[in-house]
Every structure is written in structure tokens, then in C-alpha cells.
Write a protein that holds these residues in place. Structure first.
Motif, PDB file in Angstrom:
ATOM      1  N   GLY A 126       0.913  -1.514   0.133  1.00 21.80           N
ATOM      2  CA  GLY A 126      -0.027   0.025  -0.021  1.00 21.80           C
ATOM      3  C   GLY A 126       0.719   1.522   0.288  1.00 21.80           C
ATOM      4  N   PHE A 127       0.165   2.118   0.656  1.00 23.43           N
ATOM      5  CA  PHE A 127       0.831   3.629   0.227  1.00 23.43           C
ATOM      6  C   PHE A 127       0.672   4.460   1.467  1.00 23.43           C
ATOM      7  CE2 PHE A 127       2.539   7.897  -0.978  1.00 23.43           C
ATOM      8  CZ  PHE A 127       3.617   7.376  -1.825  1.00 23.43           C
ATOM      9  N   TRP A 128       0.621   5.235   2.297  1.00 30.21           N
ATOM     10  CA  TRP A 128       0.734   5.740   3.416  1.00 30.21           C
ATOM     11  C   TRP A 128       0.603   7.682   2.703  1.00 30.21           C
ATOM     12  CZ3 TRP A 128      -1.617   4.590   7.215  1.00 30.21           C
ATOM     13  CH2 TRP A 128      -1.662   3.001   7.667  1.00 30.21           C
ATOM     14  N   HIS A 129      -0.558   8.090   2.547  1.00 27.90           N
ATOM     15  CA  HIS A 129      -0.779   9.788   1.963  1.00 27.90           C
ATOM     16  C   HIS A 129      -0.031  10.318   3.098  1.00 27.90           C
ATOM     17  CE1 HIS A 129      -1.097   8.713  -2.208  1.00 27.90           C
ATOM     18  NE2 HIS A 129      -1.804   7.942  -1.737  1.00 27.90           N
ATOM     19  N   TRP A 130      -1.124  10.076   4.316  1.00 28.23           N
ATOM     20  CA  TRP A 130      -0.870  11.737   5.707  1.00 28.23           C
ATOM     21  C   TRP A 130      -0.938   9.955   6.449  1.00 28.23           C
ATOM     22  CZ3 TRP A 130      -5.271  14.401   6.254  1.00 28.23           C
ATOM     23  CH2 TRP A 130      -5.488  15.701   7.119  1.00 28.23           C
ATOM     24  N   THR A 131      -0.473  10.833   7.930  1.00 28.48           N
ATOM     25  CA  THR A 131      -0.507  10.254   9.265  1.00 28.48           C
ATOM     26  C   THR A 131       0.374  11.890   9.520  1.00 28.48           C
ATOM     27  OG1 THR A 131       0.229   8.718   8.434  1.00 28.48           O
ATOM     28  CG2 THR A 131       0.379   9.001  10.981  1.00 28.48           C
ATOM     29  N   VAL A 132      -0.305  11.946  11.283  1.00 29.75           N
ATOM     30  CA  VAL A 132      -0.810  12.937  12.069  1.00 29.75           C
ATOM     31  C   VAL A 132      -1.167  12.613  13.190  1.00 29.75           C
ATOM     32  CG1 VAL A 132      -2.523  14.038  11.413  1.00 29.75           C
ATOM     33  CG2 VAL A 132      -1.338  15.420  12.768  1.00 29.75           C
TER      34      VAL A 132
END
Length: 179
Positions: free
Chosen positions: A74-80
Motif C-alpha cells: 500500500g501507500f501512506w499519503h498522510w499520518t498525523v
């Protein structure tokens, strides 16, 4: 349905937790993402608002993940994360630029492009529709644990053990072959 679409969501491997609601002015469940949420069209994190989370919530985390990316992981686009429990809404654009929409103390980690900000949808041409899973996690601790040098996977590991609630909203985007 193709094998690609059967790929699990990141929280399918987490224990069950309370569910709550997340809505957006920019993303509609199952609908195509707006140009602003696409890398070539604006690269802007969407507005998100949530309610109905567990009373014991002490902070929130927000992620955007594409399980259909042709990477095997998969692909992580945003993590906050470490968003205070008093914050129940992020305005459009909070995940980039000067992060004006993020509350003090919120921690951003690198996306899979290597940048500490939101990156919009950019599936390969002809790869079919990709799902973009926006998840808001209710966390039982004020601080999740990792720092801004953590990977999204390390954040996910911590969320597996510390999330007490979860809400998700899934948009889709596709770049047709020859585009």
C-alpha cells in the motif's frame, strides 16, 4: 472485483474498537476524489470533522492510506497524531503548507514520498481505481508515543494498541490508461 480491490484496509488487522462518524466537505464515501485531493490537481488535505467518539478519548490520529497501490504494502499519503481531544475538525489544507489548520502539539510523520505532509492521490495510469482511506482514530492517551521521525507503520503499530475508536471515509481515484 479484481484482486487489487480485495486488499485489506490498514485497520483490518487491529482489534475491534468503538466506531464513530467522520464527514468531509471534500470527500464523499465511495465517490471520486475532488481535484484538490489529487497530487496533480492541488495536493490539499481534505476537510474532516468527527463526532460520537468514546468519552475516554484523550487525543486523535488521522491517516490516509491507499491499499491498492502497486507496492505490495500500500501507500501512506498522510499520518498525523497527538491531535488534542478538544479538536474535532481539521480544515482543508491542514496537512500541508504552514500547517495552519493543525493544532499545536500535533505530530506529522513522513508519507511514503518521504515528505512530512499530505500528498494527494497519484495512482499509475491504467492501474484501475484506487481507494483512499481517511481514518480518524480516537486514542486513549494524550500522546501516542512516537515522534516525528517515526514511519507510518510505527504509528500504526502504536494505534493498534492505543486506539479506542475509529472512523473512516473512503474516496476513490483513477487515472485512465493513456492519460
Amino acid at each position: 472485483m479484481t484482486e487489487q480491490k480485495r486488499r485489506p484496509l490498514p485497520h483490518d488487522f487491529h482489534p475491534p474498537v468503538a466506531s464513530f462518524a467522520v464527514v468531509s466537505d471534500d470527500v464523499s464515501e465511495g465517490a471520486e476524489l475532488k481535484p484538490d485531493q489529487v497530487q496533480a490537481g492541488g495536493n490539499t488535505s481534505p476537510h474532516l470533522s468527527w463526532e460520537g467518539f468514546p468519552e475516554e478519548t484523550r487525543s486523535f490520529a488521522v491517516t490516509c492510506f491507499d491499499p491498492d497501490a502497486p507496492t505490495g504494502s500500500g501507500f501512506w499519503h498522510w499520518t498525523v497524531f497527538d491531535i488534542p481531544a478538544s479538536v474535532t475538525e481539521l480544515p482543508a489544507g491542514a496537512g500541508g503548507g504552514d500547517f495552519a489548520g493543525l493544532p499545536p502539539g500535533a505530530v506529522h510523520v513522513r508519507n511514503d514520498y518521504g515528505d512530512k505532509e499530505f500528498v494527494g492521490a497519484a495512482p499509475p495510469p491504467g492501474d484501475g481505481p484506487h481507494r483512499y482511506v481517511f481514518t480518524v482514530y480516537a486514542v486513549g492517551d494524550e500522546k501516542l508515543g512516537p515522534d516525528s521521525d517515526a514511519t507510518p507503520a510505527a504509528v500504526g503499530f502504536n494505534l493498534r494498541f492505543k486506539a479506542i475508536g475509529r472512523a473512516q471515509l473512503i474516496g476513490e481515484y483513477e487515472v485512465r490508461a493513456g492519460s
